[in-house]
Design an enzyme around this catalytic site. Structure first.
Site, PDB file in Angstrom:
ATOM      1  N   ARG A 129     -23.786   0.632  10.208  1.00 10.50           N
ATOM      2  CA  ARG A 129     -24.213  -0.241  11.307  1.00 10.50           C
ATOM      3  C   ARG A 129     -25.725  -0.453  11.236  1.00 10.50           C
ATOM      4  O   ARG A 129     -26.492   0.498  11.324  1.00 10.50           O
ATOM      5  CB  ARG A 129     -23.835   0.381  12.652  1.00 10.50           C
ATOM      6  CG  ARG A 129     -22.342   0.426  12.922  1.00 10.50           C
ATOM      7  CD  ARG A 129     -22.064   1.070  14.261  1.00 10.50           C
ATOM      8  NE  ARG A 129     -22.574   2.430  14.311  1.00 10.50           N
ATOM      9  CZ  ARG A 129     -22.706   3.148  15.422  1.00 10.50           C
ATOM     10  NH1 ARG A 129     -22.404   2.613  16.590  1.00 10.50           N
ATOM     11  NH2 ARG A 129     -23.163   4.393  15.366  1.00 10.50           N
ATOM     12  N   ASP A 145     -29.384  -2.079  12.566  1.00 14.30           N
ATOM     13  CA  ASP A 145     -30.059  -2.361  13.830  1.00 14.30           C
ATOM     14  C   ASP A 145     -30.443  -3.836  13.931  1.00 14.30           C
ATOM     15  O   ASP A 145     -30.386  -4.584  12.956  1.00 14.30           O
ATOM     16  CB  ASP A 145     -31.323  -1.519  13.953  1.00 14.30           C
ATOM     17  CG  ASP A 145     -31.029  -0.057  14.245  1.00 14.30           C
ATOM     18  OD1 ASP A 145     -29.910   0.249  14.694  1.00 14.30           O
ATOM     19  OD2 ASP A 145     -31.928   0.782  14.024  1.00 14.30           O
ATOM     20  N   TYR A 176     -30.667   1.135   0.500  1.00 19.21           N
ATOM     21  CA  TYR A 176     -31.497   0.181   1.229  1.00 19.21           C
ATOM     22  C   TYR A 176     -32.752  -0.133   0.434  1.00 19.21           C
ATOM     23  O   TYR A 176     -33.199   0.654  -0.402  1.00 19.21           O
ATOM     24  CB  TYR A 176     -31.927   0.758   2.583  1.00 19.21           C
ATOM     25  CG  TYR A 176     -30.876   0.733   3.665  1.00 19.21           C
ATOM     26  CD1 TYR A 176     -30.845  -0.294   4.604  1.00 19.21           C
ATOM     27  CD2 TYR A 176     -29.916   1.741   3.754  1.00 19.21           C
ATOM     28  CE1 TYR A 176     -29.894  -0.311   5.618  1.00 19.21           C
ATOM     29  CE2 TYR A 176     -28.958   1.722   4.754  1.00 19.21           C
ATOM     30  CZ  TYR A 176     -28.956   0.697   5.672  1.00 19.21           C
ATOM     31  OH  TYR A 176     -28.003   0.669   6.660  1.00 19.21           O
ATOM     32  N   ARG A 184     -36.609   3.516   8.373  1.00 17.61           N
ATOM     33  CA  ARG A 184     -37.843   2.918   8.878  1.00 17.61           C
ATOM     34  C   ARG A 184     -38.884   3.975   9.236  1.00 17.61           C
ATOM     35  O   ARG A 184     -40.095   3.738   9.147  1.00 17.61           O
ATOM     36  CB  ARG A 184     -37.518   2.015  10.063  1.00 17.61           C
ATOM     37  CG  ARG A 184     -36.721   0.771   9.645  1.00 17.61           C
ATOM     38  CD  ARG A 184     -36.012   0.125  10.813  1.00 17.61           C
ATOM     39  NE  ARG A 184     -36.936  -0.255  11.856  1.00 17.61           N
ATOM     40  CZ  ARG A 184     -36.570  -0.506  13.121  1.00 17.61           C
ATOM     41  NH1 ARG A 184     -35.287  -0.396  13.478  1.00 17.61           N
ATOM     42  NH2 ARG A 184     -37.465  -0.865  14.006  1.00 17.61           N
TER      43      ARG A 184
END
Length: 289
Positions: free
Chosen positions: A61, A63, A124, A212
Site C-alpha cells: 500500500r 501513501d 523502491y 522516506r
C-alpha cells in the site's frame, strides 16, 4: 485474507502502474477521497457490469503522492464473469480508468498466490537532484530538489550500515500490533549523467514511512549536516528521532515486486504471516512506505 480463490471464483494477478500525484494513496478511504484501489475497483465493477465490488489485495500500500511502476494486486472474480470478459478486460479498463493509472496485465494466478503475503521483496526508487537550477520541469512530479550539494559516496557509506535484518522502529511510524522488524536487502545511491541521484531500496517488506525516513537521514549525511555514522546510531537507538526528516512522497516510486516459484508460494505465505522478533526483542509497530 485467503490464499485461495473463493469457491466458484478465479484469482487474477493484476500488474499495474500509476502516477500518485492526485491520489490519496492506494487504500480506499472514507469521505470520498480519490484512491488507486477505489478507482480500479469502480472501473472493474463497471466494465464487468457487476452489481457488487470485487475487492483488490495489493502487494504494498503506497501513501498519498507515491508512484508505482511495478505494483501487483490480486482480485477474485466469479468464473462466469472472467469467462465473459477475459479477452477484452484490459482494453475496457483502459477506456474506463483515468490516464494516471493503468492495468497492464490480468491473468489467472497460480495456486496459492497472494499479492501481499506471497511477495518476497519490494523494490523502491527515490529520485533527487542537487542541481543548483532545480529539477527538470518534465521530471518535477517524480524528482525531489535538494538545495545543498550531495556527496553520493558519503551517502553510500552510511547506507551500508543499515542493510540487513534490524528493528527499524527509528525509521517507521508505529502502528499498534505490527512489527517494525524488516530485512533491508539493498540500499544504495547512484548519480546518472543528467545529475539525478537515485536511491534503490529493496526489502522483504516496509513499514510506514520507512523508505522516506531512510532517504531523509541519508540526505543529511550527503549534504554534510550529519556524519556518516549518524543513521546507524539512530537505528540502534530504536526510537523515532525528530532530526530524521520524512522526505516528500513525489520522489518515491514502487518499481518492482518479487515472488517465489509457484511451488514455494504456500511456504512463503505462512512465513510472511509469522510475527518476527529479534533476539531480546518483542517487536513493534508497522505499516507501509
Amino acid at each position: 485474507m485467503s490464499d485461495e480463490a473463493l469457491p466458484g471464483h478465479v484469482r487474477l494477478r493484476l500488474d499495474l502502474s500509476y502516477d500518485g500525484k492526485d491520489f490519496s494513496g492506494w487504500a480506499k478511504q472514507a469521505g470520498g477521497r480519490r484512491t488507486v484501489q477505489g478507482d480500479i475497483e469502480d472501473a472493474l465493477r463497471t466494465v464487468t457490469r457487476s452489481s457488487r465490488t470485487y475487492e483488490l489485495t495489493v502487494a504494498g500500500r503506497t501513501d498519498a503522492g507515491v508512484h508505482a511502476r511495478g505494483q501487483v494486486a490480486h482480485v477474485d472474480l466469479p468464473e462466469d464473469v472472467w469467462a465473459e470478459h477475459r479477452e477484452k478486460l484490459l482494453k475496457r479498463l483502459a477506456g474506463r480508468l483515468s490516464r494516471d493509472v493503468r492495468v497492464w496485465r490480468a491473468q489467472e494466478a497460480p495456486e496459492g498466490f497472494n499479492a501481499r503475503f506471497s511477495a518476497v521483496w519490494r523494490r523502491y526508487a527515490y529520485r533527487v537532484t542537487d542541481h543548483p537550477g532545480g529539477v527538470d520541469p518534465l521530471l518535477r512530479g517524480h524528482v525531489l530538489w535538494h538545495d545543498w550539494p550531495l556527496d553520493v559516496d558519503a551517502m553510500n557509506a552510511a547506507a551500508e550500515r543499515l542493510v540487513g535484518e534490524h528493528d527499524f522502529a527509528a525509521y517507521c511510524k508505529k502502528r499498534e500490533g505490527a512489527t517494525t522488524i524488516r530485512t533491508l536487502q539493498r540500499l544504495d545511491w547512484e548519480r546518472d549523467s543528467s545529475g539525478v541521484i537515485t536511491a534503490t531500496v529493496k526489502a522483504d517488506a516496509f513499514c510506514h514511512n520507512m523508505v522516506r525516513s531512510l532517504v531523509g537521514a541519508l540526505l543529511f549525511v550527503g549534504d554534510g549536516h550529519r556524519p556518516v555514522e549518524w543513521p546507524a546510531k539512530v537505528l540502534a537507538a530504536g526510537v523515532r528521532d525528530s532530526a530524521v526528516h520524512v522526505v516528500r512522497p513525489h520522489g518515491l516510486t514502487l518499481e518492482e515486486v518479487g515472488y517465489p516459484a509457484d511451488e514455494l508460494l504456500a511456504a512463503r505465505n505462512l512465513e510472511a504471516r509469522n510475527r518476527r522478533t529479534l533476539p531480546g526483542s518483542a517487536g513493534g509497530g508497522g505499516g507501509c512506505c
